[in-house]
Design a protein around this motif. Structure first.
Motif, PDB file in Angstrom:
ATOM      1  N   GLU A 153      41.787   1.766   6.572  1.00  0.00           N
ATOM      2  CA  GLU A 153      42.389   0.550   6.024  1.00  0.00           C
ATOM      3  C   GLU A 153      41.409  -0.188   5.117  1.00  0.00           C
ATOM      4  O   GLU A 153      40.227  -0.322   5.430  1.00  0.00           O
ATOM      5  N   SER A 176      47.158  -2.807  10.042  1.00  0.00           N
ATOM      6  CA  SER A 176      48.214  -1.812   9.930  1.00  0.00           C
ATOM      7  C   SER A 176      48.283  -0.932  11.170  1.00  0.00           C
ATOM      8  O   SER A 176      49.362  -0.687  11.730  1.00  0.00           O
ATOM      9  N   ALA A 233      45.812   2.673   4.469  1.00  0.00           N
ATOM     10  CA  ALA A 233      46.472   1.382   4.330  1.00  0.00           C
ATOM     11  C   ALA A 233      45.617   0.547   3.385  1.00  0.00           C
ATOM     12  O   ALA A 233      44.422   0.376   3.613  1.00  0.00           O
ATOM     13  N   ARG A 234      46.219   0.050   2.331  1.00  0.00           N
ATOM     14  CA  ARG A 234      45.427  -0.703   1.355  1.00  0.00           C
ATOM     15  C   ARG A 234      46.240  -1.855   0.796  1.00  0.00           C
ATOM     16  O   ARG A 234      47.479  -1.857   0.855  1.00  0.00           O
ATOM     17  N   SER A 238      48.896  -8.319  -6.680  1.00  0.00           N
ATOM     18  CA  SER A 238      50.053  -8.341  -7.563  1.00  0.00           C
ATOM     19  C   SER A 238      49.824  -9.288  -8.727  1.00  0.00           C
ATOM     20  O   SER A 238      49.008 -10.211  -8.642  1.00  0.00           O
ATOM     21  N   ARG A 250      50.270  -6.868  -2.218  1.00  0.00           N
ATOM     22  CA  ARG A 250      51.147  -5.781  -1.765  1.00  0.00           C
ATOM     23  C   ARG A 250      50.391  -4.871  -0.801  1.00  0.00           C
ATOM     24  O   ARG A 250      49.371  -4.286  -1.154  1.00  0.00           O
ATOM     25  N   VAL A 252      50.309  -1.474   1.314  1.00  0.00           N
ATOM     26  CA  VAL A 252      50.930  -0.148   1.286  1.00  0.00           C
ATOM     27  C   VAL A 252      50.339   0.705   2.409  1.00  0.00           C
ATOM     28  O   VAL A 252      49.118   0.871   2.500  1.00  0.00           O
ATOM     29  N   THR A 254      50.539   4.479   4.100  1.00  0.00           N
ATOM     30  CA  THR A 254      50.976   5.876   4.023  1.00  0.00           C
ATOM     31  C   THR A 254      50.416   6.608   5.230  1.00  0.00           C
ATOM     32  O   THR A 254      49.203   6.618   5.452  1.00  0.00           O
ATOM     33  N   THR A 270      55.890   6.282   4.012  1.00  0.00           N
ATOM     34  CA  THR A 270      55.161   5.333   3.159  1.00  0.00           C
ATOM     35  C   THR A 270      55.955   4.043   3.127  1.00  0.00           C
ATOM     36  O   THR A 270      57.154   4.063   2.821  1.00  0.00           O
ATOM     37  N   ARG A 271      55.296   2.948   3.462  1.00  0.00           N
ATOM     38  CA  ARG A 271      55.963   1.654   3.483  1.00  0.00           C
ATOM     39  C   ARG A 271      55.111   0.625   2.751  1.00  0.00           C
ATOM     40  O   ARG A 271      53.889   0.642   2.820  1.00  0.00           O
ATOM     41  N   ALA A 272      55.782  -0.291   2.051  1.00  0.00           N
ATOM     42  CA  ALA A 272      55.079  -1.327   1.295  1.00  0.00           C
ATOM     43  C   ALA A 272      55.760  -2.681   1.511  1.00  0.00           C
ATOM     44  O   ALA A 272      56.990  -2.765   1.543  1.00  0.00           O
ATOM     45  N   ALA A 291      53.858  -3.934   6.820  1.00  0.00           N
ATOM     46  CA  ALA A 291      54.070  -2.544   6.382  1.00  0.00           C
ATOM     47  C   ALA A 291      53.793  -1.583   7.531  1.00  0.00           C
ATOM     48  O   ALA A 291      54.485  -0.565   7.688  1.00  0.00           O
TER      49      ALA A 291
END
Length: 400
Positions: A153, A176, A233-234, A238, A250, A252, A254, A270-272, A291
């Motif tokens: 992360e 995350s 996770a990063r 924005s 944001r 994200v 994965t 993958t979720r954001a 996320a």
């Protein structure tokens, strides 16, 4: 309504009924968890200010909870009920009227300052099952998968990705990963806690980020995990802003789930999620947590589905494998066998320090499978098959 005299024998008879009911197999009407279950239970309540009618109502309500719990216990394993007790209380025990089809008070009495009722209730097991499946509680599993997380992360203020297992991680609170783990715990899965293992005296290996699959699988085998979840996770800054300091970030996530003994990818997502705030780090943590929650829901559903398929396989044959102390050889052996023509599925039933038991769903008998295994090449080791019965093969992994 049948009333029995308030004597000692009545209480003893009632207690015998509830003990028999709790043992399960002795009550024919409660054997099936997929149909209506008729159970007999005792409910009790305190008599306050000589208000017997109120105590009677409370005792009946208590018996409804006991009835639903008794039937739920036939559907959900004990360890899953313990981990999900708060959830079960909210969705089942606090709404017994939704699951009890009807009931009848067989006997009742006032004993000192307590009021007791012996109740026969018909409980809708199918509704309990559907409700548990709706909220994602693990049901219908003979064993619960153990999950190991290896997520790298990086929040907006981190110079490099952090992993709970790296010595340089500093604060190992990963938003995350924590969110994913919590979702899976709520659904009844077992999460391996590295900090608890360290407290038990286990020496944890140092790993580098990002974690490659081979390292992840070997660590999973060492810690007896069934599934290893790897990924990243990063937080990305924005371009959206509101005012001078309020910015959007944001998060994200994965993630991939690897079956430890085969290395096969069993789930991925993958979720954001976007969060905003004046504190960039705090907004980043919030985005990563949200996320992670979504990613955890995705992975949990896929893992549970896979587990049910594996355990529903007939697995009519068993292979008892000795010499499994070298985990890499055992992984290779299992992969090789799973690729043999006619092998539909493999389920690891038991793992000991130097032995494992594997269930095989194979289109053929034990002798046919043994012959097929003899024709395979296992690179750094061989196999010594020393016993074959109708449904079992016993062999040893032998180093070359």
């Amino acid at each position: 309504m049948l009333r029995l005299s308030t004597n000692r024998n009545t209480i003893i008879q009632a207690l015998v009924v509830i003990v028999i009911c709790m043992t399960g197999p002795a009550v024919p009407s409660a054997l099936s968890a997929d149909s209506d279950n008729t159970v007999e239970v005792i409910g009790t309540a305190a008599v306050r200010s000589e208000n017997v009618p109120a105590a009677r109502r409370q005792a009946i309500a208590d018996s409804m909870v006991a009835s639903v719990e008794l039937v739920a216990g036939k559907i959900v394993p004990l360890d899953a009920r313990v981990r999900n007790f708060k959830t079960l209380n909210q969705v089942l025990y606090s709404h017994t009227d939704e699951f009890v089809q009807d009931y009848k008070v067989l006997a009742e009495l006032k004993s000192g300052n307590r009021y007791r009722v012996l109740v026969q209730a018909t409980v809708r097991a199918d509704k309990i099952r559907k409700e548990l499946e709706r909220i994602g509680v693990v049901i219908g599993l003979k064993s619960i998968p153990r999950i190991l997380f290896l997520i790298a992360e990086q929040n907006i203020d981190d110079l490099s990705p952090r992993c709970r297992w790296t010595s340089s991680a500093g604060d190992t609170s990963l938003s995350s990963e924590n969110a994913m783990a919590e979702i899976m715990r709520q659904k009844g899965l077992i999460i391996i806690d590295p900090e608890a293992l360290v407290q038990q005296g286990e020496k944890m290996p140092e790993i580098t980020v990002p974690v490659d699959d081979r390292t992840a699988l070997m660590l999973g085998l060492k810690l007896q995990a069934d599934v290893v979840v790897t990924g990243s996770a990063r937080v990305i800054r924005s371009a959206n802003t509101m005012g001078v300091y309020n910015r959007a970030f944001r998060g994200v996530v994965t993630a991939r789930a690897l079956r430890t003994l085969t290395g096969a990818e069993t789930a991925k997502t993958t979720r954001a999620v976007v969060s905003a705030g004046f504190d960039a780090a705090a907004a980043g943590r919030e985005a990563l947590a949200k996320a992670g929650t979504l990613a955890g829901q995705d992975l949990a559903a896929q893992i549970i589905s896979l587990w049910k398929k594996e355990q529903s396989a007939s697995a009519g044959l068993e292979i008892v494998v000795g010499g499994t102390r070298n985990l890499a050889d055992f992984v290779t052996f299992r992969r090789t066998v799973s690729d043999i023509a006619g092998v539909a599925s493999i389920l690891v039933k038991e793992i000991k320090p130097d032995e494992a038991v594997i269930g095989i769903d194979f289109d053929g008998d034990a002798h046919m499978l043994a012959e097929a295994m003899m024709l395979e090449t296992y690179d750094s080791f061989g196999i010594n098959i020393y016993d074959i019965s109708d449904n079992r093969i016993m062999l040893e992994l032998v180093s070359e």
